[in-house]
Design an enzyme around this catalytic site. Structure first.
Site: not given
Length: 286
Positions: A10, A124
């Protein structure tokens, strides 16, 4: 230190693999080596590697998709951090975890501090908040670093999306009534290493939440304009400011994502540069 780093491919994880190398031996398994959604595999990996510190930038960041498919977000953002914290408690290890401005609803008029009450608007933010709470409940030495508007030169982010769209289109509509601080992934990683070099886990009182963002405030439209200014193009591109209501998305974004990093500076003496300075450094065009 023996350090376990997740999410190595990431934006933040990629940078952390370099900055943490100065602090000890870093075990950084890719997804093929460690599936964070497999509870037993995750527990076994931690018990085998026996880290003294777990650094967890891994996250499910598909904000809109999480609204219709909440389970993947809950698994990666809430359950996996909880498991890591439980295993860290067994080992007597510490943990660094990254969270988000999305734990807030964006209704505050000023910058959010670590003591403001979270109120996420969507799946989220709710799952990231649950991850924070699980780590805090584990009773381990921990740092939860909340950041915002993360970008870099790899992965999927606003900077790279804008650079691609500048090549493809002559006009773009960009939201101008949501505000935050764009934060370069490399700055997050470097600040993390500087914090850890001070060995904060030797003082349990330093555990907790810290905001970690660039200085300054901007809108998505102004951020896009700054990227455009530093992008070499053979054509002109017009950026039209629009309200968020003209760009509906499945997940509602906070109108105000500005986080105060005063606590980070007071405790560790660390402050990230202004977002425009960081952007210029990232693109190497001061």
């Amino acid at each position: 230190m023996n350090i376990l780093l997740t999410g190595v491919n990431g934006q933040v994880g990629w940078e952390l693999r370099r900055t943490l190398a100065t602090l000890g031996t870093v075990t950084a398994p890719a997804r093929q080596q460690l599936d964070l959604t497999d509870e037993q595999a995750l527990r076994q990996f931690i018990r085998t590697t026996r880290p003294q510190l777990i650094v967890n930038p891994a996250a499910h960041t598909a904000v809109d998709k999480a609204e219709s498919e909440p389970e993947p977000a809950r698994t990666l953002n809430a359950i996996a951090p909880a498991i890591m914290a439980e295993e860290a408690a067994r080992l007597g290890a510490a943990m660094v975890h990254y969270s988000t401005d999305y734990v807030f609803d964006g209704s505050k008029s000023g910058a959010y501090t670590e003591t403001d009450t979270p109120n996420p608007l969507g799946v989220y933010g709710a799952t990231k908040l649950a991850g924070e709470q699980a780590i805090a409940a584990a009773g381990i030495p921990h740092l939860i670093l909340r950041t915002s508007w993360v970008y870099g030169l790899r992965g999927g982010n606003f900077l790279l999306t804008m650079q691609r769209l500048f090549q493809e289109r002559e006009q773009l509509n960009i939201v101008a009534d949501q505000f935050g601080a764009p934060t370069w992934s490399r700055m997050i990683a470097e600040a993390t290493a500087q914090i850890l070099a001070q060995r904060p886990f030797e003082q349990q009182s330093l555990s907790g939440i810290y905001n970690l963002t660039s200085a300054g405030t901007t809108s998505w439209h102004a951020f896009a304009a700054a990227i455009l200014e530093r992008t070499a193009l053979e054509k002109s591109v017009t950026l039209n400011p629009i309200p968020a209501t003209r760009y509906p998305t499945p997940a509602t974004r906070p109108a105000n994502s500005v986080l105060s990093s005063d606590k980070l500076y007071k405790v560790f003496g660390i402050a990230l540069p202004h977002w425009e300075t960081a952007l210029a450094l990232c693109l190497d065009k001061p």
